[in-house]
Design a protein around this motif. Structure first.
Motif, PDB file in Angstrom:
ATOM      1  N   TRP A 256      -6.696  21.570 -40.286  1.00  0.00           N
ATOM      2  CA  TRP A 256      -7.155  20.820 -41.723  1.00  0.00           C
ATOM      3  C   TRP A 256      -8.576  21.563 -42.182  1.00  0.00           C
ATOM      4  O   TRP A 256      -9.499  20.989 -41.528  1.00  0.00           O
ATOM      5  N   ARG A 273       1.422  23.977 -57.617  1.00  0.00           N
ATOM      6  CA  ARG A 273       2.815  24.297 -56.682  1.00  0.00           C
ATOM      7  C   ARG A 273       3.454  25.204 -56.473  1.00  0.00           C
ATOM      8  O   ARG A 273       4.060  25.743 -57.807  1.00  0.00           O
ATOM      9  N   GLY A 278       4.576  24.717 -51.231  1.00  0.00           N
ATOM     10  CA  GLY A 278       3.191  24.047 -51.362  1.00  0.00           C
ATOM     11  C   GLY A 278       2.094  24.186 -52.222  1.00  0.00           C
ATOM     12  O   GLY A 278       2.323  25.221 -53.471  1.00  0.00           O
ATOM     13  N   ASN A 279       1.405  24.299 -52.393  1.00  0.00           N
ATOM     14  CA  ASN A 279      -0.554  24.621 -53.022  1.00  0.00           C
ATOM     15  C   ASN A 279      -0.008  25.848 -52.803  1.00  0.00           C
ATOM     16  O   ASN A 279      -0.590  26.534 -51.322  1.00  0.00           O
ATOM     17  N   HIS A 295       1.311  26.529 -48.632  1.00  0.00           N
ATOM     18  CA  HIS A 295       1.250  25.489 -47.719  1.00  0.00           C
ATOM     19  C   HIS A 295      -0.691  25.185 -47.448  1.00  0.00           C
ATOM     20  O   HIS A 295      -1.117  24.512 -46.648  1.00  0.00           O
ATOM     21  N   ALA A 297      -4.218  23.355 -48.885  1.00  0.00           N
ATOM     22  CA  ALA A 297      -4.866  21.716 -49.052  1.00  0.00           C
ATOM     23  C   ALA A 297      -5.230  21.432 -50.148  1.00  0.00           C
ATOM     24  O   ALA A 297      -5.002  20.583 -50.773  1.00  0.00           O
ATOM     25  N   LYS A 298      -5.962  22.595 -50.251  1.00  0.00           N
ATOM     26  CA  LYS A 298      -6.549  22.480 -51.109  1.00  0.00           C
ATOM     27  C   LYS A 298      -6.918  23.691 -52.319  1.00  0.00           C
ATOM     28  O   LYS A 298      -7.251  24.810 -51.643  1.00  0.00           O
ATOM     29  N   GLY A 317      -3.978  22.971 -45.001  1.00  0.00           N
ATOM     30  CA  GLY A 317      -3.417  22.385 -44.956  1.00  0.00           C
ATOM     31  C   GLY A 317      -2.001  22.164 -44.792  1.00  0.00           C
ATOM     32  O   GLY A 317      -1.735  23.155 -43.873  1.00  0.00           O
ATOM     33  N   SER A 318      -1.543  21.334 -44.716  1.00  0.00           N
ATOM     34  CA  SER A 318       0.200  21.542 -45.167  1.00  0.00           C
ATOM     35  C   SER A 318       0.837  21.204 -45.921  1.00  0.00           C
ATOM     36  O   SER A 318       1.970  19.787 -45.240  1.00  0.00           O
ATOM     37  N   THR A 319       1.030  21.097 -46.945  1.00  0.00           N
ATOM     38  CA  THR A 319       1.652  21.215 -48.137  1.00  0.00           C
ATOM     39  C   THR A 319       2.941  21.521 -48.389  1.00  0.00           C
ATOM     40  O   THR A 319       3.382  22.886 -47.772  1.00  0.00           O
ATOM     41  N   GLY A 320       4.636  21.321 -49.091  1.00  0.00           N
ATOM     42  CA  GLY A 320       5.586  21.581 -49.309  1.00  0.00           C
ATOM     43  C   GLY A 320       6.153  22.078 -47.740  1.00  0.00           C
ATOM     44  O   GLY A 320       6.389  20.635 -46.883  1.00  0.00           O
ATOM     45  N   SER A 322       6.084  22.137 -44.627  1.00  0.00           N
ATOM     46  CA  SER A 322       5.558  22.520 -43.671  1.00  0.00           C
ATOM     47  C   SER A 322       5.720  21.255 -42.291  1.00  0.00           C
ATOM     48  O   SER A 322       6.352  20.847 -43.115  1.00  0.00           O
TER      49      SER A 322
END
Length: 360
Positions: A256, A273, A278-279, A295, A297-298, A317-320, A322
């Protein structure tokens, strides 16, 4: 008619004949002198071409050929020879009429000697320049081949690459030298003694074009520490079991908040987004190249922002859509994705081209 009258008439005829002979002699000399001046003018024009061509060759010589390679193939031509005799032989047309035949013959001979010597030396310089042009053409052709192989390694068609980047402004602009017509056909048949020069210029134009276009190619990896968790191409979908899907990038798994960097200079066209990504960040590098980062995080950049090679743009990160912390990374050329792993394999060579550093 008396004897005296005949004598004077005959004398007048003789003098008239001599005057005509002198007049014809002077006319012939003036014609010869005019021809010599024309030849000198031609030589002067040729000298200018040789000097401009020499500057053109030396410019590329410093950049593309080592002194060892140069001296091995051809000697460096010296400056054109100048003859003091030519200065002495310059006589205005108004004074030619008062020169005796011996002086005229002497001047004609010296003019001809000057022309012959200068012409021989120019031919020597011309031959040396031809050799150097051939040598430079060979060197530049090998560099074109090198770039072509690197592009093929990444999955990029060179012809398409040249077509898309046709309107770019080369970064090498401090140039001069003789004007030589540009040609896209580097194998053109130029039916003149200057054939090596149009060919050299055509190769050089293409080389500059390729080298300038490669400047915008993504040339580094977006993360330093990672492991490849999913490759490019057909794969089982990570979310929907027993379904196959096409993966348009690669997944680079890591910790992370692992820093993510821009893989080349460019402009951020999207930051925010974006559905299953994700991001998400998209960067346009120009010349048909784009990269995508998913995906995240920031996000650390905004839409419209200019970024540079190696600049930190996000954190992993792990957005969307994932299953764990990773970066989904895509490389796009001409609207189509290419395998980022192929680009990674060519990274060292791409960077070498961008730095204009070649093995030979």
């Amino acid at each position: 008619m008396t004897f005296t009258s005949y004598y004077f008439v005959n004398r007048i005829d003789i003098l008239a004949a001599k005057d005509l002979l002198v007049e014809n002699t002077n006319k012939n000399y003036l014609a010869l002198n005019s021809q010599n001046e024309t030849l000198k003018g031609d030589l002067s024009a040729k000298t200018k071409v040789l000097e401009e061509r020499q500057a053109y060759l030396l410019q590329m010589l410093e950049k593309h050929l080592s002194s060892t390679e140069y001296t091995k193939e051809t000697e460096s031509p010296t400056h054109k020879e100048k003859s003091d005799k030519a200065k002495d032989a310059k006589t205005s047309n108004s004074s030619v009429l008062f020169l005796d035949n011996e002086t005229k013959a002497h001047l004609q001979q010296e003019n001809q000697e000057y022309i012959n010597v200068t012409r021989i030396r120019m031919e020597q310089i011309d031959n040396q320049q031809m050799k150097l042009a051939d040598l430079l053409t060979s060197k530049i052709a090998s560099r074109i081949d090198f770039i072509d192989k690197i592009l093929k390694k990444t999955g990029i068609d060179t012809a398409r690459f040249l077509s898309i980047t046709a309107d770019i402004s080369p970064i090498f602009r401090a140039q001069g030298g003789e004007f030589i017509l540009y040609s896209d056909n580097i194998e053109q048949d130029v039916s003149s003694q200057d054939k090596p020069f149009p060919k050299l210029n055509a190769y050089y134009n293409r080389f500059q074009h390729l080298e300038a276009a490669v400047q915008t190619m993504p040339s580094i990896k977006p993360v330093k520490k990672y492991y490849l968790s999913s490759a490019y191409g057909r794969r089982p979908d990570p979310i929907i079991k027993n379904r196959w899907a096409f993966h348009k990038g690669i997944d680079m798994a890591g910790w992370w908040d692992t820093p993510i960097v821009a893989t080349g200079d460019g402009t951020v066209t999207y930051s925010g987004r974006n559905g299953g990504y994700g991001n998400f960040i998209s960067i346009d590098h120009g010349n048909g190249f784009k990269t995508r980062y998913g995906h995240i995080a920031k996000l650390k950049v905004k839409k419209g922002q200019k970024v540079t090679l190696g600049q930190e743009i996000a954190l992993m990160g792990s957005t969307g859509r994932s299953t764990g912390p990773h970066l989904h990374y895509e490389v796009i050329f001409d609207g189509k994705t290419i395998n980022p792993l192929n680009v990674f394999k060519a990274t060292k060579d791409v960077f070498k081209i961008q730095q204009q550093k070649y093995d030979s």
